[in-house]
Design an enzyme around this catalytic site. Structure first.
Site, mmCIF file in Angstrom:
data_model
loop_
_atom_site.group_PDB
_atom_site.id
_atom_site.type_symbol
_atom_site.label_atom_id
_atom_site.label_comp_id
_atom_site.label_asym_id
_atom_site.label_seq_id
_atom_site.Cartn_x
_atom_site.Cartn_y
_atom_site.Cartn_z
ATOM 1 N N CYS A 140 -1.535 5.309 -3.119
ATOM 2 C CA CYS A 140 -0.962 5.199 -4.462
ATOM 3 C C CYS A 140 -2.042 5.151 -5.532
ATOM 4 O O CYS A 140 -1.979 5.879 -6.536
ATOM 5 C CB CYS A 140 -0.065 3.965 -4.543
ATOM 6 S SG CYS A 140 -0.856 2.425 -3.996
ATOM 7 N N HIS A 194 -11.638 3.220 -2.848
ATOM 8 C CA HIS A 194 -10.855 4.103 -3.713
ATOM 9 C C HIS A 194 -11.695 5.236 -4.301
ATOM 10 O O HIS A 194 -11.223 6.377 -4.400
ATOM 11 C CB HIS A 194 -10.211 3.276 -4.829
ATOM 12 C CG HIS A 194 -9.404 2.124 -4.328
ATOM 13 N ND1 HIS A 194 -9.953 0.855 -4.157
ATOM 14 C CD2 HIS A 194 -8.120 2.042 -3.916
ATOM 15 C CE1 HIS A 194 -9.018 0.044 -3.691
ATOM 16 N NE2 HIS A 194 -7.904 0.735 -3.532
ATOM 17 N N HIS A 220 0.048 -2.110 -9.358
ATOM 18 C CA HIS A 220 -1.390 -2.256 -9.504
ATOM 19 C C HIS A 220 -1.743 -1.980 -10.963
ATOM 20 O O HIS A 220 -1.041 -1.245 -11.655
ATOM 21 C CB HIS A 220 -2.151 -1.247 -8.637
ATOM 22 C CG HIS A 220 -1.805 -1.296 -7.184
ATOM 23 N ND1 HIS A 220 -1.997 -2.423 -6.398
ATOM 24 C CD2 HIS A 220 -1.299 -0.357 -6.350
ATOM 25 C CE1 HIS A 220 -1.618 -2.160 -5.155
ATOM 26 N NE2 HIS A 220 -1.190 -0.921 -5.101
#
Length: 338
Positions: A140, A194, A220
């Site tokens: 995501c 990430h 988030h």
């Protein structure tokens, strides 16, 4: 019609199954569940054919009076492609099953990039998935970063990106993971995974990420700082580009949208299923440019943002639609305005 099986019916799998049902060129052949729980009952209520993860698990479904159509190895031969939405690291074990039946498969961001050799975000690298036997839809957070950074880099240029991710500690249906009374560095070392994950999709973007978990289930939150290549870039040009970018939603704090809780409420009021927001959400009034550096806040609905990517990955791998055609169909069926 493209016949699709979904292995896993949790947070992501349920949403993927519902999204597939909305596509005019796809049919959901069946879903795979491990446990005979309320989610299995709801799947049957929706008319989905239910399969167990293995043959030995079928008895538990029958004991609860749930109609079971077989096991995973009965479903796979019936489909054109499988979507694996099982928990992180389980997909790697399932891959051999799909390969045994010579069926292509889509995996989720909880798996390593190496499981497929290609990591996918529709608007960034759609065409690269064509003909691949496996594709990985990124997580995501990586999806949101690729959509937004990819758009800015393409039009304005990014010489360096720095992002601090404030992550929700658990999904709403994971009470066993909380509560916690702490801010947890995740991980302590820098960079977090990430940034390298973004580079599996956008290898030319220099990015450093760091992350922490906070005790919330609502989305988030990213604090994004980008050094731009274009010395003439302004808040107006950044805003205009993001307004034009598909699957990016700009909101305004002046409208009362000042928290992730407000965004969850927005999703509900928009009439989205489960209140889902599939777009990366950027606060328009947070966009600030100072000496070739732009900063802004971005929210990510972790339960929803990868759903359109999974749908598009099906068409990309099988070569049935162009990127723009697929994105347009998926956006229309999911109620995404642009």
């Amino acid at each position: 019609m493209i016949r699709i099986g979904v292995n896993g019916y949790g947070v992501i799998g349920r949403r993927i199954a519902d999204a597939i049902r909305l596509q005019p060129d796809m049919e959901l052949t069946g879903i795979v569940k491990v446990k005979a729980d309320y989610k299995a009952t709801l799947a049957l209520t929706k008319g989905y054919d239910l399969y167990s993860a293995d043959k030995s698990g079928q008895d538990s479904f029958r004991e609860k009076g749930l109609a079971i159509s077989g096991s995973l190895t009965d479903l796979v031969p019936k489909v054109d492609i499988m979507i694996d939405a099982s928990p992180a690291d389980v997909g790697a074990a399932n891959k051999s099953v799909y390969e045994g039946f010579h069926k292509p498969a889509i995996f989720q961001g909880g798996e390593d990039h190496d499981i497929a050799g290609i990591s996918f975000v529709a608007q960034c690298n759609y065409d690269k998935a064509k003909g691949h036997s496996s594709t990985r839809v990124v997580s995501c957070n990586t999806t949101a970063l690729c959509r937004v950074l990819g758009s800015i880099d393409e039009s304005i240029g990014i010489s360096r990106g720095r992002v601090v991710l404030t992550r929700r500690a658990a999904d709403p249906d994971e009470p066993s993971k909380g509560p916690i009374d702490a801010v947890v560095l995740d991980p302590v070392n820098i960079p977090s995974h990430h940034g390298p994950d973004v580079n599996t999709v956008l290898p030319g973007v220099k990015i450093t990420t760091m992350a922490m978990k906070v005790p919330t289930t609502h989305m988030h939150l990213h604090t994004v700082i980008l050094t731009l290549e274009d010395p003439n870039a302004s808040e107006e040009t950044i805003t205009q580009k993001l307004e034009e970018t598909t699957r990016v939603l700009l909101v305004n704090g002046k409208d009362g949208l000042k928290s992730t809780a407000h965004l969850v409420d927005l999703g509900r009021e928009l009439g989205r299923p489960r209140g889902d927001i599939y777009e990366a959400i950027v606060w328009k009034d947070s966009i600030c440019v100072d000496e070739q550096e732009v900063s802004f806040f971005m929210a990510v609905h972790q339960e929803a943002i990868v759903i359109p990517e999974n749908v598009d990955a099906i068409r990309a791998m099988l070569g049935t639609k162009s990127r723009d055609e697929s994105i347009a169909i998926t956006n229309n069926t999911l109620g995404i305005d642009k």
